[in-house]
Design a protein around this motif. Structure first.
Motif: not given
Length: 152
Positions: A25-30, A93-94, A150-152
């Motif tokens: 998951p990492g920072a993106w998911y957090v 990240h889709r 805006r994240q995906g």
């Protein structure tokens, strides 16, 4: 139950699970906006391990029965979609594409549940928790996609 058959289904499940080690998951998911009902991080490996064991055992029960072709095809379909979801969501990240993969996974697991149940009630019952977890996972995927445009 034959142990080699069970271990074969379990190995396929382990291959699917390995994508979780490759695409963390990492920072993106957090950093994503998530609903308050998001399960705690520790729950994911515990639940998935249990579901993979149940699914492998259920498939083993069904694999030795006559008329199992469609049931095993659904098992293969679900493990393929299952393997695909993690790299699409966490790797690429889709979120919308992952939601479409999740829809395919849900169809496969419903098909698996129905066909397993018709052949062996215990095998069908072992798939019920998988379907329940996927409903939660799909709702979470949908929520995250909807509230992080805006994240995906």
């Amino acid at each position: 139950m034959t142990l080699p058959l069970f271990l074969t289904f379990l190995a396929a499940s382990a291959a699917a699970a390995s994508t979780g080690f490759l695409f963390k998951p990492g920072a993106w998911y957090v950093g994503l906006n998530k609903p308050t009902w998001t399960p705690p991080n520790w729950a994911f490996p515990v639940v998935w391990t249990t579901l993979y064991l149940f699914s492998s055992y259920a498939a083993t029960r069904v694999a030795v029965l006559p008329g199992n072709s469609q049931a095993l095809a659904f098992w293969a379909m679900q493990i393929a979609f299952n393997t695909l979801w993690t790299p699409v969501f966490f790797g690429a990240h889709r979120m919308l594409t992952a939601l479409l993969v999740m829809a395919g996974l849900l169809v496969a697991v419903v098909g698996m549940l129905v066909t397993f149940w018709a052949l062996d009630t215990v095998a069908g019952l072992l798939i019920v928790p998988y379907l329940a977890w996927l409903v939660v996972a799909a709702a979470l995927n949908l929520w995250v996609w909807r509230f992080n445009p805006r994240q995906g």
